[in-house]
Structure formats: C-alpha cells, structure tokens
Design an enzyme around this catalytic site. Structure first.
Site, PDB file in Angstrom:
ATOM      1  N   ARG A   1     -24.871 -17.290  10.727  1.00  0.00           N
ATOM      2  CA  ARG A   1     -24.025 -18.193   9.981  1.00  0.00           C
ATOM      3  C   ARG A   1     -22.939 -18.891  10.482  1.00  0.00           C
ATOM      4  NH1 ARG A   1     -23.680 -13.837   5.283  1.00  0.00           N
ATOM      5  NH2 ARG A   1     -22.580 -12.853   6.789  1.00  0.00           N
TER       6      ARG A   1
ATOM      7  N   LYS B   1     -34.843   3.903   1.761  1.00  0.00           N
ATOM      8  CA  LYS B   1     -35.394   4.613   3.192  1.00  0.00           C
ATOM      9  C   LYS B   1     -36.440   5.632   2.587  1.00  0.00           C
ATOM     10  CE  LYS B   1     -31.434   3.751   5.741  1.00  0.00           C
ATOM     11  NZ  LYS B   1     -29.759   4.259   6.191  1.00  0.00           N
TER      12      LYS B   1
ATOM     13  N   ILE C   1     -33.782   6.813  15.293  1.00  0.00           N
ATOM     14  CA  ILE C   1     -34.721   8.018  15.163  1.00  0.00           C
ATOM     15  C   ILE C   1     -35.986   7.407  14.906  1.00  0.00           C
ATOM     16  CG2 ILE C   1     -35.497  10.101  14.297  1.00  0.00           C
ATOM     17  CD1 ILE C   1     -32.770  10.597  12.746  1.00  0.00           C
TER      18      ILE C   1
ATOM     19  N   GLY D   1     -19.200  -0.257  11.802  1.00  0.00           N
ATOM     20  CA  GLY D   1     -20.472  -1.000  11.554  1.00  0.00           C
ATOM     21  C   GLY D   1     -21.574  -0.113  11.087  1.00  0.00           C
TER      22      GLY D   1
ATOM     23  N   LYS E   1     -34.340  -2.356   5.243  1.00  0.00           N
ATOM     24  CA  LYS E   1     -34.703  -1.373   4.293  1.00  0.00           C
ATOM     25  C   LYS E   1     -34.744  -1.886   2.966  1.00  0.00           C
ATOM     26  CE  LYS E   1     -30.108  -0.533   5.289  1.00  0.00           C
ATOM     27  NZ  LYS E   1     -29.496  -0.010   6.395  1.00  0.00           N
TER      28      LYS E   1
ATOM     29  N   ASP F   1     -28.849   2.909  -0.662  1.00  0.00           N
ATOM     30  CA  ASP F   1     -29.578   3.020   0.698  1.00  0.00           C
ATOM     31  C   ASP F   1     -30.455   4.014   1.240  1.00  0.00           C
ATOM     32  OD1 ASP F   1     -29.089   1.491   3.538  1.00  0.00           O
ATOM     33  OD2 ASP F   1     -28.759   3.969   3.871  1.00  0.00           O
TER      34      ASP F   1
ATOM     35  N   GLY G   1     -25.608   2.105  13.468  1.00  0.00           N
ATOM     36  CA  GLY G   1     -24.782   1.620  14.657  1.00  0.00           C
ATOM     37  C   GLY G   1     -25.579   0.538  15.597  1.00  0.00           C
TER      38      GLY G   1
ATOM     39  N   THR H   1     -24.149  -6.788  13.722  1.00  0.00           N
ATOM     40  CA  THR H   1     -24.536  -5.508  14.691  1.00  0.00           C
ATOM     41  C   THR H   1     -25.532  -5.223  15.082  1.00  0.00           C
ATOM     42  OG1 THR H   1     -22.576  -4.666  13.141  1.00  0.00           O
ATOM     43  CG2 THR H   1     -23.838  -3.119  14.175  1.00  0.00           C
ATOM     44  N   VAL H   2     -26.542  -5.477  14.306  1.00  0.00           N
ATOM     45  CA  VAL H   2     -28.047  -4.851  15.202  1.00  0.00           C
ATOM     46  C   VAL H   2     -28.544  -5.991  15.979  1.00  0.00           C
ATOM     47  CG1 VAL H   2     -30.148  -4.219  14.350  1.00  0.00           C
ATOM     48  CG2 VAL H   2     -28.351  -3.458  12.948  1.00  0.00           C
TER      49      VAL H   2
END
Ligand code: HSE
Length: 435
Positions: A45, A204, A135, A186, A104, A200, A301, A13-14
């Site tokens: 992969r 952070k 952000i 995602g 992270k 998670d 996202g 995704t990223v």
C-alpha cells in the site's frame, strides 16, 4: 531445477517474516526444496514504508505486477481480509499460478469457491499459516493423521485472546491494556474484535473441521462466543474448583452431526491445554487409531507465521511439476469425497456447565435452586457457596454440572433467572474434561 519466483501480496508482519526467513535460511531451504526460492515482487500500500525494510524486491501498488506477471510462479497472499484478497487470488489462479495464503477469513468464507477454481486449473492453494500461526497442524491432520477417523479437534487457536486471558489471570492487568500490547506486538487482527469475540478462532475452526471430517467449509455454522464476558470472579472460582478458563475452538463428530463451537471453556488444570499460556496456541486432535495428539507452538507473530508460509512455498516448489491428481487434496479428502454432514445447533450440544449466581441469603434457597436442576434432570457435580460479605444479604453460589444437553440447560437457566431467590443474571461457562 530453475529458481522459483514468488510474488507477495502485502508486506506487513507476515510478509516481512516470510522474506526474512527466505533470505536468512536460503541455503537450508533450497537444500530441502531442490531449487532456489526468490521473492522478486511485492505489492504494497505504501511504497516508502516498504522501501524502509531494505529488501531487494521490486515494489508496486499495482496487484497486476504480481498476479498477471508471467515470471511469477507462486503468488503469496499475506495482506489479509476478504477483498481485494479474494479477487486477486481468483485472478492469480485463473492465470495458472499457485497460491500460498495466510488468510483464514478468506479460506473459511470463500475457500469452497477458491478450491473449486484451483481444482479446475490444476494449481495448489496452500494455507498452513491460516491456522495456529507457526504450528504445522494442517499438515499434521491432512497428511500425518491420514490413517485416522478424526473424532474431535479442540484448540486454543487465537493467540491474542489467550494472551489477554493469561495476563489478566496472572498479573491482574486490565483487558484494554493487554489488548494494546498484543496489537503492538503484531498479534492482533486489524479489527481486534475478531480476536476478542471469537471470530478469528471461528475462521480457523471452520478450516480445521473441514480437513478433519471431510466436510465443506461452513463458517456461518460455527457457534461463536467471545471472552469479553468472562470476569475475574469466574477465573478465580474456576481455579478453586481445579479448572483454568481457556477460549477453545471445538469440533466434534457425533452420531447426530458435527459440533462446531468457539467459546470460553473450563478445562481441568491437569490437562496440557489448560496450561497453554500467553500467545501460544495448541490443538488437541483425537484420532481413532492414534488416540490424542497435541500440536503446540506460537500461534501468531512475524517469524512463526512466516515459518508456515515458507513451508507452504517449499511444498509448492517440490510438487510444481507433479500431476495435479497426485497432490495432497486442498481439504485433505479428494474433492469428490467432501460430504456436507449436518452441523448441530447449539441446543443440541452436550457439555458440562459452570454457573455463577447471586442468591438471597435465607433458609431454603439452596433447596429451591437444586430443585430446578432436579426438575430438568441435570446432575450437579460440585457446589461452592461463598459467605455474604459483611452487611450484604446476597451470597455467591457456584455450581458445576455433569455433561447435559444444552437445550435442557437453557430451560434450567430460564427457570433460574426467573426464580425469586436469584439476584441478577446467572453467568454460564461451558466445561470440557477433554478426557
Ligand atoms: N490474531 C491472530 C491471533 C493472529 O491472535 O491468533 C494469528 O492468526
């Protein structure tokens, strides 16, 4: 300036967001960076799946095509997880490459080691995308608020958890159903318990605490509680009292040490943070000079997170030739100025509490309950008693307390749970006024 060559570790995704942004905004980005930025290689992969993206990038399953490749200037790690990401990054740094990462968990758990090697090698490790997706809050704290003694940071820093809580509250949707949607979009971690159980957010918060207070990364010291025990009754009663329940990460500098905690929290509805819904994130930073600042945006996202990764690559491109001593330090403070301040245990936290309990419906019960609070010197701010449903002999009691030491609250909870008039376990959620 010559073009900067980027090698990606991962094209999920990223990674895909990063390549699309660098491709679609190439002119604007090179006007800012002062050079062209090209993704030339990606380690994946599954080559066939990656080929289907249609990017003009050399693909390989072998990480050395990026980390040991003399043509690559910047290694961009967007694969996630601790290993093999950590080994790859350490190898890339040892090879003198600059690193941009969205990872992270890796920074929170292994950041001290990674930054130490990067310092020795004179290379940058940038990690804006690791916290709050799109952000630019790392940059805001590290650079924009450099004049301040930071007093506290409080944030909604997990989009999946916020999305779940918002959908359950507004649409009455089932937990599993909303989580499945977050996974399809995602947003969710590979292991979604990381989102739901607060791990998670704790990763952070570890990073935010370090750059806010100049302390080493200390993930294991974060008190972590997830959202899985928050019931729709809690959400409804909190609302009646004028609060929304948010899953917050809170870091606060107190006279006795640093509080680092992640847990569901009642926030007054009039506060901006209480109104941050869906997958959006927001971080409230309180500095002594600036006062409160709020940093709001998409927390996850493809494109928002890609936006932060690309901004880091631009930063690296701009300072590539700068003297390493004159770059912005990894953790905001000069490496020799990072100080291990004490981190408070949960029984030393100071906060308010929302308590929900079932009590026998007979005279004198309320007096028994309030006597327990009196004995522990806990001041009650509000009480709601719900009439028992027809034919039921138990009533629901909801109490809001003033700020109190958590050790005292734990003692009161033990007494309440043992009281003959209390039926079942008392449910407890912390309250922050964020004033
Ligand atoms: N799983 C994370 C979230 C992704 O939902 O916020 C962004 O770090």
């Amino acid at each position: 300036m010559r073009p900067i060559k980027v090698g990606l570790l991962g094209l999920g995704t990223v990674g895909v967001g990063t390549v699309k942004i660098l491709r679609d905004n190439a002119t604007e980005i090179s006007r800012r960076a002062g050079c062209e930025i090209m993704v030339t290689h990606a380690v994946v992969r599954n080559i066939d799946k990656a080929k289907a993206q249609g990017f003009d990038i050399e693909l390989s399953t072998d990480a050395s095509t990026v980390i040991d490749n003399p043509e690559i200037d910047v290694v961009c790690e967007v694969m996630g997880g601790e290993e093999p990401a950590k080994g790859y990054i350490l190898q890339a740094i040892a090879n003198g490459k600059h690193v941009v990462t969205a990872n992270k968990a890796l920074i929170a758990i292994h950041g001290n080691e990674i930054f130490s090697l990067a310092q020795d090698k004179g290379v940058m490790v940038a990690f804006e995308a690791a916290v709050a997706g799109g952000i630019p809050v790392i940059k805001a704290i590290r650079e924009g608020l450099a004049a301040n003694r930071i007093q506290s940071v409080a944030g909604i820093i997990n989009g999946t958890g916020n999305f779940i809580m918002t959908e359950m509250r507004d649409k009455g949707r089932a937990f599993a159903d909303v989580l499945a949607e977050a996974q399809a979009l995602g947003y969710a971690e590979a292991d979604p318990t990381f989102d739901v159980e607060g791990i998670d957010a704790a990763h952070k918060l570890t990073i935010l605490s370090s750059i806010a207070f100049g302390i080493p990364l200390k993930f294991e010291a974060v008190y972590t509680e997830g959202i899985s025990k928050v019931s729709s009754d809690d959400v409804q009663y909190a609302s009646e009292l004028g609060y929304n329940i948010k899953h917050l990460g809170i870091a606060r500098k107190t006279q006795r040490g640093i509080e680092m905690r992640v847990h569901p929290t009642l926030v007054p509805k009039r506060r901006l943070l209480a109104n941050v819904d869906g997958v959006m994130n927001a971080v409230l930073v309180q500095g002594d000079a600036v006062g409160p600042t709020i940093h709001y945006g998409a927390g996850a996202g493809e494109m928002p997170t890609g936006s932060s990764v690309v901004a880091d690559i631009v930063d690296v491109a701009r300072t590539l030739t700068a003297d390493p001593e004159n770059r912005v330090p990894h953790l905001a403070f000069q490496a020799d100025q990072i100080e291990p301040l004490p981190v408070l245990a949960s029984h030393d936290f100071e906060t308010g509490y929302f308590l929900r309990m079932q009590v026998e419906d007979r005279p004198g019960v309320l007096a028994d309950i309030t006597a327990i609070f009196g004995k522990h010197e806990i001041s009650i701010e509000a009480v709601i008693q719900k009439e028992p449903e027809d034919h039921e002999s138990v009533a629901t009691l909801i109490l809001l307390t003033r700020e109190i030491n958590e050790g005292a609250m734990n003692d009161a909870l033990t007494a309440l749970n043992g009281a003959p008039s209390v039926v079942g376990e008392v449910s407890r959620i912390r309250v922050e006024t964020l004033a």
